[in-house]
Design a protein around this motif. Sequence first.
Motif, PDB file in Angstrom:
ATOM      1  N   ALA A  42       6.110   4.985   1.608  1.00  0.00           N
ATOM      2  CA  ALA A  42       5.336   4.379   2.481  1.00  0.00           C
ATOM      3  C   ALA A  42       3.860   4.410   2.336  1.00  0.00           C
ATOM      4  O   ALA A  42       3.204   3.331   2.798  1.00  0.00           O
ATOM      5  CB  ALA A  42       5.603   5.396   3.634  1.00  0.00           C
ATOM      6  N   VAL A  43       3.074   5.412   1.618  1.00  0.00           N
ATOM      7  CA  VAL A  43       1.841   5.131   1.373  1.00  0.00           C
ATOM      8  C   VAL A  43       1.434   4.033   0.625  1.00  0.00           C
ATOM      9  O   VAL A  43       0.499   3.471   0.636  1.00  0.00           O
ATOM     10  CB  VAL A  43       1.013   6.553   1.342  1.00  0.00           C
ATOM     11  CG1 VAL A  43       1.349   7.067  -0.145  1.00  0.00           C
ATOM     12  CG2 VAL A  43      -0.450   6.620   1.699  1.00  0.00           C
ATOM     13  N   ALA A  44       2.289   4.080  -0.357  1.00  0.00           N
ATOM     14  CA  ALA A  44       1.923   2.847  -1.359  1.00  0.00           C
ATOM     15  C   ALA A  44       1.870   1.562  -0.998  1.00  0.00           C
ATOM     16  O   ALA A  44       1.116   0.652  -1.130  1.00  0.00           O
ATOM     17  CB  ALA A  44       3.248   3.001  -2.443  1.00  0.00           C
ATOM     18  N   TYR A  45       2.879   1.357  -0.154  1.00  0.00           N
ATOM     19  CA  TYR A  45       2.758  -0.067   0.841  1.00  0.00           C
ATOM     20  C   TYR A  45       1.746  -0.253   1.663  1.00  0.00           C
ATOM     21  O   TYR A  45       1.099  -1.138   1.705  1.00  0.00           O
ATOM     22  CB  TYR A  45       4.356  -0.161   1.577  1.00  0.00           C
ATOM     23  CG  TYR A  45       5.496  -0.685   0.911  1.00  0.00           C
ATOM     24  CD1 TYR A  45       5.321  -1.847   0.112  1.00  0.00           C
ATOM     25  CD2 TYR A  45       6.777   0.333   0.685  1.00  0.00           C
ATOM     26  CE1 TYR A  45       6.557  -2.328  -0.345  1.00  0.00           C
ATOM     27  CE2 TYR A  45       7.910  -0.203   0.329  1.00  0.00           C
ATOM     28  CZ  TYR A  45       7.953  -1.299  -0.228  1.00  0.00           C
ATOM     29  OH  TYR A  45       8.841  -1.860  -1.019  1.00  0.00           O
ATOM     30  N   TYR A  46       1.319   1.046   2.517  1.00  0.00           N
ATOM     31  CA  TYR A  46       0.095   1.000   3.266  1.00  0.00           C
ATOM     32  C   TYR A  46      -1.078   0.627   2.298  1.00  0.00           C
ATOM     33  O   TYR A  46      -1.900  -0.144   2.840  1.00  0.00           O
ATOM     34  CB  TYR A  46       0.124   2.268   3.913  1.00  0.00           C
ATOM     35  CG  TYR A  46      -1.165   2.085   4.877  1.00  0.00           C
ATOM     36  CD1 TYR A  46      -1.273   1.273   5.870  1.00  0.00           C
ATOM     37  CD2 TYR A  46      -2.121   2.891   4.675  1.00  0.00           C
ATOM     38  CE1 TYR A  46      -2.417   1.384   6.637  1.00  0.00           C
ATOM     39  CE2 TYR A  46      -3.261   2.971   5.434  1.00  0.00           C
ATOM     40  CZ  TYR A  46      -3.362   1.957   6.500  1.00  0.00           C
ATOM     41  OH  TYR A  46      -4.318   1.760   7.225  1.00  0.00           O
ATOM     42  N   VAL A  47      -1.286   1.265   1.399  1.00  0.00           N
ATOM     43  CA  VAL A  47      -2.551   0.977   0.341  1.00  0.00           C
ATOM     44  C   VAL A  47      -2.534  -0.476  -0.041  1.00  0.00           C
ATOM     45  O   VAL A  47      -3.646  -1.098  -0.003  1.00  0.00           O
ATOM     46  CB  VAL A  47      -2.359   2.114  -0.886  1.00  0.00           C
ATOM     47  CG1 VAL A  47      -3.296   1.440  -1.879  1.00  0.00           C
ATOM     48  CG2 VAL A  47      -2.624   3.334  -0.502  1.00  0.00           C
ATOM     49  N   LEU A  48      -1.401  -1.172  -0.219  1.00  0.00           N
ATOM     50  CA  LEU A  48      -1.269  -2.628  -0.461  1.00  0.00           C
ATOM     51  C   LEU A  48      -1.757  -3.374   0.397  1.00  0.00           C
ATOM     52  O   LEU A  48      -2.320  -4.439   0.242  1.00  0.00           O
ATOM     53  CB  LEU A  48       0.015  -2.975  -1.402  1.00  0.00           C
ATOM     54  CG  LEU A  48       0.391  -2.397  -2.504  1.00  0.00           C
ATOM     55  CD1 LEU A  48       1.687  -2.423  -3.126  1.00  0.00           C
ATOM     56  CD2 LEU A  48      -0.697  -2.671  -3.805  1.00  0.00           C
ATOM     57  N   THR A  49      -1.632  -2.945   1.719  1.00  0.00           N
ATOM     58  CA  THR A  49      -2.064  -3.514   2.748  1.00  0.00           C
ATOM     59  C   THR A  49      -3.345  -3.604   2.810  1.00  0.00           C
ATOM     60  O   THR A  49      -4.205  -4.413   3.287  1.00  0.00           O
ATOM     61  CB  THR A  49      -1.503  -3.260   4.224  1.00  0.00           C
ATOM     62  OG1 THR A  49      -2.015  -2.007   4.651  1.00  0.00           O
ATOM     63  CG2 THR A  49      -0.161  -3.412   3.928  1.00  0.00           C
ATOM     64  N   LEU A  50      -4.088  -2.517   2.384  1.00  0.00           N
ATOM     65  CA  LEU A  50      -5.587  -2.496   2.583  1.00  0.00           C
ATOM     66  C   LEU A  50      -6.211  -3.215   1.418  1.00  0.00           C
ATOM     67  O   LEU A  50      -7.263  -3.860   1.634  1.00  0.00           O
ATOM     68  CB  LEU A  50      -5.911  -0.987   1.931  1.00  0.00           C
ATOM     69  CG  LEU A  50      -5.630   0.071   3.196  1.00  0.00           C
ATOM     70  CD1 LEU A  50      -5.931   1.409   2.812  1.00  0.00           C
ATOM     71  CD2 LEU A  50      -6.320  -0.249   4.468  1.00  0.00           C
ATOM     72  N   ARG A  51      -5.599  -3.478   0.425  1.00  0.00           N
ATOM     73  CA  ARG A  51      -5.909  -4.380  -0.702  1.00  0.00           C
ATOM     74  C   ARG A  51      -5.823  -5.835  -0.043  1.00  0.00           C
ATOM     75  O   ARG A  51      -6.289  -6.676  -0.647  1.00  0.00           O
ATOM     76  CB  ARG A  51      -4.984  -4.392  -1.789  1.00  0.00           C
ATOM     77  CG  ARG A  51      -5.522  -4.829  -3.204  1.00  0.00           C
ATOM     78  CD  ARG A  51      -4.354  -4.699  -4.136  1.00  0.00           C
ATOM     79  NE  ARG A  51      -5.093  -5.259  -5.340  1.00  0.00           N
ATOM     80  CZ  ARG A  51      -4.735  -6.295  -5.874  1.00  0.00           C
ATOM     81  NH1 ARG A  51      -3.856  -7.215  -5.316  1.00  0.00           N
ATOM     82  NH2 ARG A  51      -5.242  -6.744  -6.947  1.00  0.00           N
ATOM     83  N   GLY A  52      -4.891  -6.175   0.757  1.00  0.00           N
ATOM     84  CA  GLY A  52      -4.579  -7.799   1.294  1.00  0.00           C
ATOM     85  C   GLY A  52      -3.211  -7.874   0.642  1.00  0.00           C
ATOM     86  O   GLY A  52      -3.033  -9.207   0.613  1.00  0.00           O
ATOM     87  N   GLY A  53      -2.848  -7.321  -0.285  1.00  0.00           N
ATOM     88  CA  GLY A  53      -1.274  -7.608  -0.990  1.00  0.00           C
ATOM     89  C   GLY A  53      -0.388  -7.119   0.050  1.00  0.00           C
ATOM     90  O   GLY A  53      -0.611  -6.594   1.113  1.00  0.00           O
ATOM     91  N   LYS A  54       1.053  -7.329  -0.535  1.00  0.00           N
ATOM     92  CA  LYS A  54       2.288  -6.772   0.255  1.00  0.00           C
ATOM     93  C   LYS A  54       2.539  -5.533  -0.127  1.00  0.00           C
ATOM     94  O   LYS A  54       2.046  -4.751  -0.815  1.00  0.00           O
ATOM     95  CB  LYS A  54       3.270  -7.829  -0.157  1.00  0.00           C
ATOM     96  CG  LYS A  54       2.817  -9.011   0.232  1.00  0.00           C
ATOM     97  CD  LYS A  54       4.256  -9.886  -0.070  1.00  0.00           C
ATOM     98  CE  LYS A  54       4.357 -11.381   0.505  1.00  0.00           C
ATOM     99  NZ  LYS A  54       5.169 -12.284   0.124  1.00  0.00           N
TER     100      LYS A  54
END
Length: 114
Positions: A102-114
């Motif tokens: 879950a945190v991996a997905y969340y980190v990618l939202t901070l990047r602007g990715g999926k």
Amino acid sequence: MKFTSFLIVSLAAIVALAKEPTPETLAKGKAVFVKNCVICHGDKGAGDGVAGLALNPHPRNFKTDPFKNGTTPEDVFNTVTNGLKGTAMAGFAGLPEVERRAVAYYVLTLRGGK
């Protein structure tokens, strides 16, 4: 029997990674991030957390810095799990797998990715 169970769990994890994260997964990821990552990475993932300011190298700015181990959810999951050699980024293998994913997905939202 153990191999079959391992194979089923592994296949389930692969299938889960192929899907878009749900809002619930992202909410869980944000909660994990706030609890474990903000201190170094800052609340917006800019690498400006209180503890991170004293680290060399500084923690990654998720929006602007390249990801050393790749940008797929699995790549970020592996970094969260194992840490990043040569940096202060510790591994969080002690967290439940669902939280690390879950945190991996969340980190990618901070990047602007999926």
